[in-house]
Design a protein around this motif. Sequence first.
Motif, PDB file in Angstrom:
ATOM      1  N   TYR A 284       0.845  -1.207   0.000  1.00 44.80           N
ATOM      2  CA  TYR A 284       0.000   0.000   0.000  1.00 44.80           C
ATOM      3  C   TYR A 284       0.879   1.255   0.000  1.00 44.80           C
ATOM      4  N   ASN A 285       1.888   1.293   0.880  1.00 44.05           N
ATOM      5  CA  ASN A 285       2.754   2.478   0.972  1.00 44.05           C
ATOM      6  C   ASN A 285       3.594   2.681  -0.280  1.00 44.05           C
ATOM      7  N   GLU A 286       4.054   1.576  -0.859  1.00 45.29           N
ATOM      8  CA  GLU A 286       4.868   1.658  -2.084  1.00 45.29           C
ATOM      9  C   GLU A 286       4.051   2.318  -3.205  1.00 45.29           C
ATOM     10  N   ILE A 287       2.808   1.844  -3.369  1.00 41.85           N
ATOM     11  CA  ILE A 287       1.945   2.389  -4.428  1.00 41.85           C
ATOM     12  C   ILE A 287       1.585   3.834  -4.101  1.00 41.85           C
ATOM     13  N   LYS A 288       1.251   4.084  -2.851  1.00 43.49           N
ATOM     14  CA  LYS A 288       0.842   5.435  -2.431  1.00 43.49           C
ATOM     15  C   LYS A 288       1.941   6.449  -2.750  1.00 43.49           C
ATOM     16  N   ASP A 289       3.206   6.089  -2.435  1.00 43.16           N
ATOM     17  CA  ASP A 289       4.310   7.026  -2.667  1.00 43.16           C
ATOM     18  C   ASP A 289       4.464   7.328  -4.156  1.00 43.16           C
ATOM     19  N   GLU A 290       4.422   6.278  -4.975  1.00 38.27           N
ATOM     20  CA  GLU A 290       4.636   6.491  -6.402  1.00 38.27           C
ATOM     21  C   GLU A 290       3.484   7.304  -7.018  1.00 38.27           C
ATOM     22  N   VAL A 291       2.266   6.976  -6.633  1.00 40.40           N
ATOM     23  CA  VAL A 291       1.099   7.655  -7.219  1.00 40.40           C
ATOM     24  C   VAL A 291       1.021   9.105  -6.738  1.00 40.40           C
ATOM     25  N   THR A 292       1.326   9.338  -5.456  1.00 40.77           N
ATOM     26  CA  THR A 292       1.342  10.713  -4.939  1.00 40.77           C
ATOM     27  C   THR A 292       2.296  11.557  -5.784  1.00 40.77           C
ATOM     28  N   GLY A 293       3.458  10.974  -6.102  1.00 44.91           N
ATOM     29  CA  GLY A 293       4.461  11.681  -6.895  1.00 44.91           C
ATOM     30  C   GLY A 293       3.903  12.162  -8.216  1.00 44.91           C
ATOM     31  N   PHE A 294       3.282  11.267  -8.995  1.00 42.45           N
ATOM     32  CA  PHE A 294       2.852  11.720 -10.319  1.00 42.45           C
ATOM     33  C   PHE A 294       1.575  12.547 -10.265  1.00 42.45           C
ATOM     34  N   LEU A 295       0.716  12.329  -9.252  1.00 42.17           N
ATOM     35  CA  LEU A 295      -0.496  13.159  -9.160  1.00 42.17           C
ATOM     36  C   LEU A 295      -0.141  14.610  -8.810  1.00 42.17           C
ATOM     37  N   THR A 296       0.839  14.795  -7.927  1.00 43.19           N
ATOM     38  CA  THR A 296       1.216  16.175  -7.583  1.00 43.19           C
ATOM     39  C   THR A 296       1.943  16.823  -8.759  1.00 43.19           C
ATOM     40  N   LYS A 297       2.687  16.029  -9.526  1.00 42.26           N
ATOM     41  CA  LYS A 297       3.349  16.577 -10.712  1.00 42.26           C
ATOM     42  C   LYS A 297       2.303  17.083 -11.716  1.00 42.26           C
ATOM     43  N   ILE A 298       1.209  16.335 -11.861  1.00 38.21           N
ATOM     44  CA  ILE A 298       0.143  16.741 -12.780  1.00 38.21           C
ATOM     45  C   ILE A 298      -0.487  18.049 -12.306  1.00 38.21           C
ATOM     46  N   GLY A 299      -0.554  18.243 -10.993  1.00 37.45           N
ATOM     47  CA  GLY A 299      -1.149  19.482 -10.485  1.00 37.45           C
ATOM     48  C   GLY A 299      -2.165  19.287  -9.371  1.00 37.45           C
ATOM     49  N   PHE A 300      -2.512  18.034  -9.023  1.00 35.64           N
ATOM     50  CA  PHE A 300      -3.428  17.822  -7.897  1.00 35.64           C
ATOM     51  C   PHE A 300      -2.738  18.277  -6.620  1.00 35.64           C
ATOM     52  N   ARG A 301      -3.511  18.933  -5.733  1.00 39.50           N
ATOM     53  CA  ARG A 301      -2.897  19.467  -4.520  1.00 39.50           C
ATOM     54  C   ARG A 301      -3.017  18.490  -3.366  1.00 39.50           C
ATOM     55  N   PRO A 302      -1.909  18.243  -2.669  1.00 36.73           N
ATOM     56  CA  PRO A 302      -1.997  17.401  -1.474  1.00 36.73           C
ATOM     57  C   PRO A 302      -2.792  18.132  -0.385  1.00 36.73           C
ATOM     58  N   PRO A 303      -3.330  17.461   0.626  1.00 32.25           N
ATOM     59  CA  PRO A 303      -3.271  16.008   0.793  1.00 32.25           C
ATOM     60  C   PRO A 303      -4.269  15.290  -0.125  1.00 32.25           C
ATOM     61  N   ILE A 304      -3.782  14.235  -0.786  1.00 31.83           N
ATOM     62  CA  ILE A 304      -4.654  13.411  -1.628  1.00 31.83           C
ATOM     63  C   ILE A 304      -5.028  12.165  -0.826  1.00 31.83           C
ATOM     64  N   PRO A 305      -6.333  11.918  -0.623  1.00 32.80           N
ATOM     65  CA  PRO A 305      -6.702  10.741   0.168  1.00 32.80           C
ATOM     66  C   PRO A 305      -6.453   9.425  -0.571  1.00 32.80           C
ATOM     67  N   PHE A 306      -5.850   8.464   0.131  1.00 36.07           N
ATOM     68  CA  PHE A 306      -5.627   7.111  -0.385  1.00 36.07           C
ATOM     69  C   PHE A 306      -6.375   6.132   0.508  1.00 36.07           C
ATOM     70  N   ILE A 307      -7.095   5.193  -0.101  1.00 30.89           N
ATOM     71  CA  ILE A 307      -7.858   4.223   0.683  1.00 30.89           C
ATOM     72  C   ILE A 307      -7.564   2.814   0.168  1.00 30.89           C
ATOM     73  N   PRO A 308      -7.089   1.916   1.032  1.00 31.89           N
ATOM     74  CA  PRO A 308      -6.880   0.532   0.588  1.00 31.89           C
ATOM     75  C   PRO A 308      -8.220  -0.199   0.629  1.00 31.89           C
ATOM     76  N   ILE A 309      -8.669  -0.751  -0.508  1.00 27.68           N
ATOM     77  CA  ILE A 309      -9.995  -1.369  -0.530  1.00 27.68           C
ATOM     78  C   ILE A 309      -9.970  -2.731  -1.225  1.00 27.68           C
ATOM     79  N   SER A 310     -11.083  -3.443  -1.080  1.00 25.97           N
ATOM     80  CA  SER A 310     -11.397  -4.526  -1.997  1.00 25.97           C
ATOM     81  C   SER A 310     -12.813  -4.286  -2.474  1.00 25.97           C
TER      82      SER A 310
END
Length: 427
Positions: A155-181
């Motif tokens: 979960y943390n590995e994916i969260k870190d990588e995705v946060t990186g490219f979403l903020t690069k695109i322009g989305f402003r943190p904090p971006i909520p991440f939810i682990p689901i099924s």
Amino acid sequence: IGHVDAGKSTTTGHLIYKCGGIDPRTIEKYEEEAKQSGKSSFKYAWVMDKLKSERERGITIDIALWKFETNNYIFTVIDAPGHRDFIKNMITGTSQADVAVLVIASGQGEFEAGISDNGQTREHALLAFTLGVKKIIVCINKMDSDSVQYSEGRYNEIKDEVTGFLTKIGFRPPIPFIPISGWVGDNMLEKSENMPWYSGNTLFQQLDAITEPSRPNEKPLRVPIQDVYKIGGIGTVPVGRVETGTMVPNSQVLFAPAGITTEVKSIEMHHEMMQSAGPGDNIGFNVKGIPVKDIKRGYVCGSVKNDPPKGVSDFIAQVIVLNHPGEIHAGYTPVLDCHTAHIACRFDELQKKLDKRSGKVLEENPQFVKKNMGVIAKMIPSKRMCVESFKEYSPLGRFAVRDMRQTVAVGVIKSVTKVEYVTKGKK
């Protein structure tokens, strides 16, 4: 939004299933059908993919509109397709949304495929941002799969990588991440017991906690048309989302760029009659005396009296080139997706080359531009199209440029040259 098979339909179907969109009898019927077709794990997705052709391919094609309710809001779900061929539909859908839920498959290899250069995770997120969806919730799905087993590390590995490219695109943190099924239901409506390490909101709570965007009520009316239906006993019913202004029954409206004027007889949303529709409402409205073939997807409906919409002969746009493999010269004519219109437009003049981040002018009248560059260009649509400047009507002033089955650039419209109507009622 998200890569193919990330679990978008299953996750959405689950929410609608649990929050009131569909009666239990229909669900039982779907479960039966899904079982017989050997796709029982698609049970919730079956809810979303109700079109016959989709069922057989397991792919969502058109944008299905559904609703579910949280404590504070009624949500309209636009389940956007994930296959590459369907990005055009995805663009029409996303240009109508207030919030995007990015679904990411956490399985080993699945996440990596979705986030690679030819995966759709980045492309969908970028499109959503460009088309004005500024709120994003990220669901890391399939946490129950064998290769993940509810692992916090993954979960943390994916969260870190995705946060990186979403903020690069322009989305402003904090971006909520939810682990689901989306399939088992972990962290969808109830807190999951399988992930005691996660203390954040469930998807339901996160959606309920959104602050609603401010709506441009006071602006003149603009409704980009998504589809037009002919309904027996009622007549012609255009469908679209009110982007700005208010529509009321018995008002005089005009469809641009054709210049057709008519009267709105009635308005409905989710099969309920409305006395007034405002920004954000996905409506169908019945118009008097206009054959269904005269109104097309991509037309824009507005008020006859208050700044009626018009077609444009050309417009000046600021364009950012994303992943075009070659050079873009004057004369290049790709398809522009702007609100619900998909029309080929020619880059007539390249006026200024820009730094894509700062917008600083790097060169006047450049010969060409390529990947990761910005440009101010004069654009000429191949047929009349109704767009507006981003400053006046932002939902009608941003677009994606598509070519070679991918989004090669995105842009905003700086100014437009409107074409006056010669006569009322007809072109």
